[in-house]
Design an enzyme around this catalytic site. Sequence first.
Site, PDB file in Angstrom:
ATOM      1  N   HIS A 396      37.912  33.021  36.451  1.00 27.28           N
ATOM      2  CA  HIS A 396      37.886  32.517  37.920  1.00 27.28           C
ATOM      3  C   HIS A 396      38.615  33.079  39.021  1.00 27.28           C
ATOM      4  O   HIS A 396      38.674  32.819  40.303  1.00 27.28           O
ATOM      5  CB  HIS A 396      38.189  31.096  37.858  1.00 27.28           C
ATOM      6  N   ASP A 400      33.194  33.791  41.007  1.00 25.77           N
ATOM      7  CA  ASP A 400      33.205  32.516  41.746  1.00 25.77           C
ATOM      8  C   ASP A 400      32.104  31.942  40.734  1.00 25.77           C
ATOM      9  O   ASP A 400      31.099  32.225  40.123  1.00 25.77           O
ATOM     10  CB  ASP A 400      32.532  32.505  42.951  1.00 25.77           C
TER      11      ASP A 400
END
Length: 424
Positions: A396, A400
């Site tokens: 992450h 995204d």
Amino acid sequence: MGTHVIKMPDIGEGIAEVELSQWHVKVGDLVVEDQVLADVMTDKAMVDIPSPVHGKVIALGGQPGEVMAVGSVLISIEVEGAGNLKESAAPAPVKEAAVAVPAKTETPVENKSAAIARPAPVCQGPVVAREADERPLASPAVRKHALDLGIQLRLVRGTGPAGRVLHDDLEAYLAQGQSNASAPASAAYAQRHDEEQIQVIGMRRKIAQRMQDATQRAAHFSYVEEIDVTAIEELRAHLNAKHGASRGKLTLLPFLVRALVVALRDFPQMNARYDDEAQVITRLGAVHVGVATQSDVGLMVPVVHHAEARSLWDSAAEISRLANAARHGKASRDELSGSTITLTSLGALGGIVSTPVLNLPEVAIVGVNKIVERPMVVKGQVVIRKMMNLSSSFDHRVVDGMDAALFIQAIRGLLEQPATLFVE
């Protein structure tokens, strides 16, 4: 008589120290030239250390799990003649491998340069008596196999190097009817108080370090999507029926590799490596797919290099070749490095959902769950379809959530409409 000293060899790539993973000999053993003496572990692979001489082992330079500097004394062998009295360089490793494959003990023959005879092979016959607390040499896979079969491993004669118990030894034991199946039924309910401590060394230590490092450094998140694989499975069955005999059978994996290659054209951020110390993301045009493979010593990830340039059958052949090499300890460091994205699958044991751990410094890993037949509603009708989940994880810090979902949806579309895998 003289002494030949073997030092820890220079494996290359600037490595200053390596871990001594396993001895294949002990003090007092007779060894022959090219016999594997020990396995040592680098950051990427297991390496076999062979003997350059015939002789008798008189001293070992370390214990399994010990980290040894390149150039330190590994083993001392008594030989005919003056021997190697000065500390000469160690012999070059015979191969670089994911897991070392011990050399088979040869039958006695006379050696012209030394009077020491080659060691005799292990006595034939699958049954052997050991002390109750004696732990025979065997790989984790062999131990599990013995447990599943109800066999006491200490009763099985090992025909591998140093008496290591092999899968074939278990089969030979069963063939003679010596399994625990003949034990009284009450023995299965007897109390047990035994304990076993297993040192985390070698490949298992490397796996543990990499998994811990990955979970501590990367911001993992997972995304799961179900896919209707009925059409792709029908195509696979058709291609195998038509070309299987001449080109080889196709599994689902080469189709998944192809889907990754096509989907990555629109999502290059998934085919990347993240250097979190330098804060640099490197996106690669080449698609080097790591294929997670289980071996006797743990998880290996051999790499299908340049998957973007391979046909279905080319990918299938390379996946099969690499998997066999990893399982049999013959995968080189080059074959175990360089991946840009990883594909992991447990096949029929794939379960419904999984949360795969990233193979750092990669930023994406695609996990394949098992295929199941389920009733589904298609155009208002309830029909039986073959369904499969993809359980994938992403970093992450780099990827995204929306991009991850769109990437997996792109793979889903390609697999559900398999013709689009080949439309340029």
